[in-house]
Design an enzyme around this catalytic site. Structure first.
Site, short mmCIF file in Angstrom:
data_model
loop_
_atom_site.label_atom_id
_atom_site.label_comp_id
_atom_site.label_asym_id
_atom_site.label_seq_id
_atom_site.Cartn_x
_atom_site.Cartn_y
_atom_site.Cartn_z
N ASP A 67 0.81 -1.21 0.00
CA ASP A 67 0.00 0.00 0.00
C ASP A 67 0.85 1.27 0.00
O ASP A 67 2.08 1.21 0.14
CB ASP A 67 -0.96 0.00 1.20
CG ASP A 67 -0.26 -0.36 2.53
OD1 ASP A 67 0.98 -0.38 2.56
OD2 ASP A 67 -0.96 -0.62 3.51
N ASN A 136 -7.13 -2.15 14.55
CA ASN A 136 -8.56 -2.45 14.31
C ASN A 136 -8.75 -3.69 13.44
O ASN A 136 -9.84 -3.96 12.96
CB ASN A 136 -9.26 -1.25 13.67
CG ASN A 136 -8.68 -0.89 12.30
OD1 ASN A 136 -7.76 -1.56 11.82
ND2 ASN A 136 -9.21 0.14 11.69
N HIS A 138 -7.17 -4.26 10.48
CA HIS A 138 -7.00 -4.09 9.03
C HIS A 138 -5.71 -4.76 8.56
O HIS A 138 -4.78 -4.97 9.32
CB HIS A 138 -7.06 -2.61 8.62
CG HIS A 138 -5.87 -1.77 8.94
ND1 HIS A 138 -5.97 -0.45 9.33
CD2 HIS A 138 -4.54 -2.02 8.90
CE1 HIS A 138 -4.77 0.05 9.51
NE2 HIS A 138 -3.89 -0.87 9.27
N GLU A 143 -9.76 -1.56 5.56
CA GLU A 143 -10.33 -1.21 6.86
C GLU A 143 -11.60 -2.01 7.12
O GLU A 143 -12.29 -2.42 6.17
CB GLU A 143 -10.68 0.28 6.87
CG GLU A 143 -9.49 1.21 6.65
CD GLU A 143 -8.64 1.39 7.90
OE1 GLU A 143 -8.66 0.53 8.80
OE2 GLU A 143 -7.93 2.41 7.96
#
Ligand code: GLP
Length: 241
Positions: A67, A136, A138, A143
């Site tokens: 990414d 979280n 991801h 996400e």
């Protein structure tokens, strides 16, 4: 999912590097999927040491990064381009023309994303993918959401991710709100996956993964339970809290 527990982050990195080194030695022209963040740093340090002291050869390797932030220049110290050069590429003998990192400044991000997946396929697919985990759940920048992307594409970052990244930027307005990331299918198509987590901040997510198997788009990392060759390497702090 196989789980390996190590004493600390340094040992976690060494375990991960061992798996990568085996892959590179058995197939010198392997295609590596690489990750950024603080988690992979000990693994990259160990790979650099293996290159220097044990002749681990990266000359035929191809790499694809997961990414990149959108709207950040390659030379920005917070770009993933900068990170990869600093933490890995300048310490090994990889051929710079075989390196691929999503271009967060591409004129047409959607077109670039589509091409990125095509380049991965053209290279023969990813042999081994390294991953960290967001607090979280991801992976890459996929996400938690009702729906997840399959291929590489543009994503809005969750507020919790923006907050977690704020520590790297001088002012809040500079923290990127969008990114380009490999999608879930791009990641799942890797033949082998090594995912790492260290530190107490990752305990909640590691505890869920170490419990029973489950699938939830609200925790994208859980989709790795569908992968047939996935190893999770965690340190004691992440495992025990
Ligand atoms: C970013 C990256 C992820 C990484 C995550 C965790 O969101 N896009 O690939 O796994 O951060 O970062 P860290 O390893 O610093 O905890």
């Amino acid at each position: 999912m196989k789980i390996i527990i190590t004493k600390n982050a340094q040992e976690m990195g060494k375990e991960g590097a061992k798996i990568f080194a085996e892959q590179i030695r058995s197939k010198p022209d392997s295609v590596l999927g690489l990750a950024t963040g603080s988690t992979p740093i000990p693994c990259y340090q160990e790979l650099a040491r293996m290159h220097k002291e044990e002749n681990l050869d990266f000359s035929k390797i191809t790499t694809f990064n997961l990414d990149e932030y959108i709207g950040i220049s390659e030379s920005d110290a917070n770009s993933y381009h900068y990170f990869m050069n600093n933490e890995l590429f300048q310490h090994i003998n990889v051929d710079l023309k075989n390196i691929h990192i999503p271009d967060g400044n591409a004129e047409d991000i959607d077109l670039f994303a589509k091409q990125y997946d095509e380049w991965i396929q053209f290279a023969g697919g990813i042999d081994i993918q390294l991953l960290g985990i967001g607090e979280n759940g991801h992976i890459g920048f996929n996400e938690p959401a009702e729906e997840l992307m399959t291929g590489t594409g543009r994503v809005q970052l969750a507020q919790s991710t923006i907050n977690a990244n704020a520590r790297f930027f001088d002012i809040d307005e500079e923290v990127p709100k969008e990114a380009i990331t490999m999608g879930m299918k791009t990641i799942m198509d890797a033949k082998k996956i090594v995912i790492m987590a260290s530190g107490v901040k990752k305990h909640d997510v590691v505890k869920r993964l170490a419990g029973k198997e489950f699938l939830s788009t609200k925790m994208p990392v859980s989709l790795l339970f569908l992968h047939s060759d996935c190893t999770l390497i965690v340190d004691e702090a992440a495992y025990n809290g």
